[in-house]
Design a protein around this motif. Structure first.
Motif, PDB file in Angstrom:
ATOM      1  N   PRO A 175      -1.062   0.729 -10.441  1.00 52.38           N
ATOM      2  CA  PRO A 175      -2.214  -0.227 -10.209  1.00 52.38           C
ATOM      3  C   PRO A 175      -1.809  -1.671  -9.990  1.00 52.38           C
ATOM      4  O   PRO A 175      -2.685  -2.329  -9.074  1.00 52.38           O
ATOM      5  CB  PRO A 175      -2.789  -0.154 -11.720  1.00 52.38           C
ATOM      6  N   GLU A 176      -0.658  -2.110 -10.168  1.00 57.35           N
ATOM      7  CA  GLU A 176      -0.183  -3.666  -9.871  1.00 57.35           C
ATOM      8  C   GLU A 176       0.099  -3.547  -8.477  1.00 57.35           C
ATOM      9  O   GLU A 176      -0.316  -4.543  -7.699  1.00 57.35           O
ATOM     10  CB  GLU A 176       1.013  -3.735 -10.624  1.00 57.35           C
ATOM     11  N   LEU A 177       0.517  -2.434  -7.779  1.00 55.22           N
ATOM     12  CA  LEU A 177       0.711  -2.363  -6.396  1.00 55.22           C
ATOM     13  C   LEU A 177      -0.694  -2.332  -5.609  1.00 55.22           C
ATOM     14  O   LEU A 177      -0.836  -2.874  -4.562  1.00 55.22           O
ATOM     15  CB  LEU A 177       1.567  -1.142  -5.783  1.00 55.22           C
ATOM     16  N   VAL A 178      -1.601  -1.577  -6.148  1.00 55.58           N
ATOM     17  CA  VAL A 178      -2.932  -1.678  -5.619  1.00 55.58           C
ATOM     18  C   VAL A 178      -3.522  -2.886  -5.585  1.00 55.58           C
ATOM     19  O   VAL A 178      -4.126  -3.386  -4.566  1.00 55.58           O
ATOM     20  CB  VAL A 178      -3.806  -0.575  -6.408  1.00 55.58           C
ATOM     21  N   ASP A 179      -3.358  -3.556  -6.725  1.00 59.59           N
ATOM     22  CA  ASP A 179      -3.858  -4.946  -6.784  1.00 59.59           C
ATOM     23  C   ASP A 179      -3.222  -5.800  -5.655  1.00 59.59           C
ATOM     24  O   ASP A 179      -3.826  -6.646  -5.199  1.00 59.59           O
ATOM     25  CB  ASP A 179      -3.908  -5.580  -8.130  1.00 59.59           C
ATOM     26  N   ALA A 180      -1.904  -5.660  -5.625  1.00 56.32           N
ATOM     27  CA  ALA A 180      -1.154  -6.603  -4.635  1.00 56.32           C
ATOM     28  C   ALA A 180      -1.411  -6.168  -3.057  1.00 56.32           C
ATOM     29  O   ALA A 180      -1.995  -7.176  -2.350  1.00 56.32           O
ATOM     30  CB  ALA A 180       0.213  -6.321  -4.614  1.00 56.32           C
ATOM     31  N   TRP A 205       0.947  -1.188  -0.074  1.00 50.08           N
ATOM     32  CA  TRP A 205       0.042  -0.083   0.067  1.00 50.08           C
ATOM     33  C   TRP A 205       0.880   1.284  -0.099  1.00 50.08           C
ATOM     34  O   TRP A 205       0.567   2.262  -0.833  1.00 50.08           O
ATOM     35  CB  TRP A 205      -0.988  -0.149   1.132  1.00 50.08           C
ATOM     36  N   SER A 206       1.902   1.203   0.805  1.00 49.34           N
ATOM     37  CA  SER A 206       2.888   2.368   0.844  1.00 49.34           C
ATOM     38  C   SER A 206       3.378   2.645  -0.360  1.00 49.34           C
ATOM     39  O   SER A 206       3.761   3.677  -0.928  1.00 49.34           O
ATOM     40  CB  SER A 206       4.014   2.284   1.894  1.00 49.34           C
ATOM     41  N   ILE A 222      -1.133   5.850 -16.353  1.00 52.42           N
ATOM     42  CA  ILE A 222      -1.294   5.419 -14.984  1.00 52.42           C
ATOM     43  C   ILE A 222      -1.249   3.879 -15.296  1.00 52.42           C
ATOM     44  O   ILE A 222      -0.487   3.332 -14.234  1.00 52.42           O
ATOM     45  CB  ILE A 222      -2.698   5.481 -14.718  1.00 52.42           C
ATOM     46  N   ASP A 223      -1.594   3.269 -16.454  1.00 56.19           N
ATOM     47  CA  ASP A 223      -1.545   1.703 -16.588  1.00 56.19           C
ATOM     48  C   ASP A 223      -0.144   1.303 -16.696  1.00 56.19           C
ATOM     49  O   ASP A 223       0.309   0.295 -16.603  1.00 56.19           O
ATOM     50  CB  ASP A 223      -2.341   1.360 -17.954  1.00 56.19           C
TER      51      ASP A 223
END
Length: 246
Positions: free
Chosen positions: A196-201, A166-167, A190-191
Motif C-alpha cells: 500500500p505504501e508503494l502504491v501511495d508513493a 509502481w514496479s 496487506i496493510d
C-alpha cells in the motif's frame, strides 16, 4: 526704439550711397567697391523689411566693410537688437555714436544703449535641472527561469520515480499472492506489507510530475512574456491572482 528712426536712417544711408549718381552732370566712374556697397545695402534693406534679419545683418556688414560709412553701424545695431544679440548690438550703437556724435537720433540711441548695458550686465537666468528619473525596478526574468528549472527537475525526478515505485508495488502484491495462496490475504496482512505504501508513493509521484510540468510551463510562459513587456513593467504573481505591475 521707434520704427520711424529705423526708416529714417535707412533712407538716409540709401541717399548717401546713391548721391554720387544723382547729379545730372556726368560723373567719373565709381569705384567697384562703392557699387557693391550700395548693392549690398539695398539687399540688406529689403531683407530687413522682410524679416530676414540674418541676411540683412550679413549685407549691412559687408556694405560697411566696403564703404566705411558710419551710419550703417546704426543699421547693424538695429538688426542685432532684433536678433537679441545684445552685446553685439551695444557695441554697434556705441561705435555709431562715436563716429557720428551729432546724430539726430542720439537721444533714442543712448536710451537703447542704457537698456542694453543693463541686459548685458545681468546674469543669465539659471535653469533648474530636470529631475533624474529613478532607475527602473529590476525585471524578474531570472526568478522565473530558476523557478522553471527547479519545477522541471522535480517533474523529471517524479516521472522517473513513479515507474520504479509502481514496479515495486506490483512485486509486493505478487509476493503477497504467493504467500497467501488461493485463499487470499487478509486486510491486516496487506496493510502489514509495503505494497500500500508503494502504491501511495506511485500516486504521489504521478501527481507531483503533473504539477511540476504545469508549474514549469507557467514559469517559462511568464519568463518569455516578461521579456516582451515595456521597461518598468513586470508580471507579478500574488495570492490567488496573476497581474501586471508597473
Amino acid at each position: 526704439m521707434r520704427d520711424c528712426c529705423v526708416a529714417f536712417v535707412l533712407a538716409s544711408i540709401a541717399f548717401v550711397l546713391a548721391v554720387s549718381t544723382a547729379h545730372a552732370q556726368p560723373q567719373p566712374p565709381r569705384d567697384r567697391s562703392d557699387v557693391e556697397a550700395q548693392a549690398r545695402f539695398e539687399s540688406g534693406r529689403l531683407a530687413f523689411e522682410s524679416g530676414r534679419y540674418e541676411e540683412a545683418l550679413a549685407d549691412f556688414r559687408r556694405s560697411y566693410e566696403l564703404s566705411q560709412r558710419p551710419l550703417i553701424l546704426y543699421n547693424i545695431g538695429i538688426v542685432l537688437d532684433r536678433l537679441r544679440r545684445d552685446a553685439e548690438a551695444l557695441d554697434a550703437f556705441e561705435r555709431y555714436l562715436e563716429a557720428v556724435p551729432d546724430a539726430e537720433n542720439r537721444a533714442d540711441v543712448e536710451a537703447r544703449i542704457a537698456i542694453l548695458r543693463t541686459q548685458v550686465a545681468a546674469p543669465p537666468p539659471v535653469q533648474e535641472a530636470a529631475p533624474i528619473p529613478p532607475p527602473p525596478s529590476p525585471r524578474p526574468q531570472e526568478g522565473y527561469e530558476i523557478w522553471a528549472w527547479i519545477s522541471a527537475g522535480v517533474g523529471i525526478a517524479a516521472a522517473i520515480a513513479a515507474p520504479i515505485t509502481w514496479s515495486a508495488a506490483d512485486d509486493a502484491y505478487d509476493d503477497l499472492d504467493r504467500r497467501c495462496g488461493e485463499l487470499g490475504c487478509s486486510g491486516a496482512q496487506i496493510d502489514a506489507s509495503s505494497a500500500p505504501e508503494l502504491v501511495d508513493a506511485t500516486n504521489a509521484m504521478i501527481v507531483t510530475a503533473i504539477i511540476a510540468g504545469v508549474s514549469t510551463a507557467v514559469a517559462w510562459t511568464l519568463y518569455f512574456v516578461d521579456l516582451r513587456l515595456p521597461s518598468g513593467t513586470a508580471m507579478r504573481i500574488g495570492p490567488g491572482s496573476l497581474r501586471l505591475a508597473f
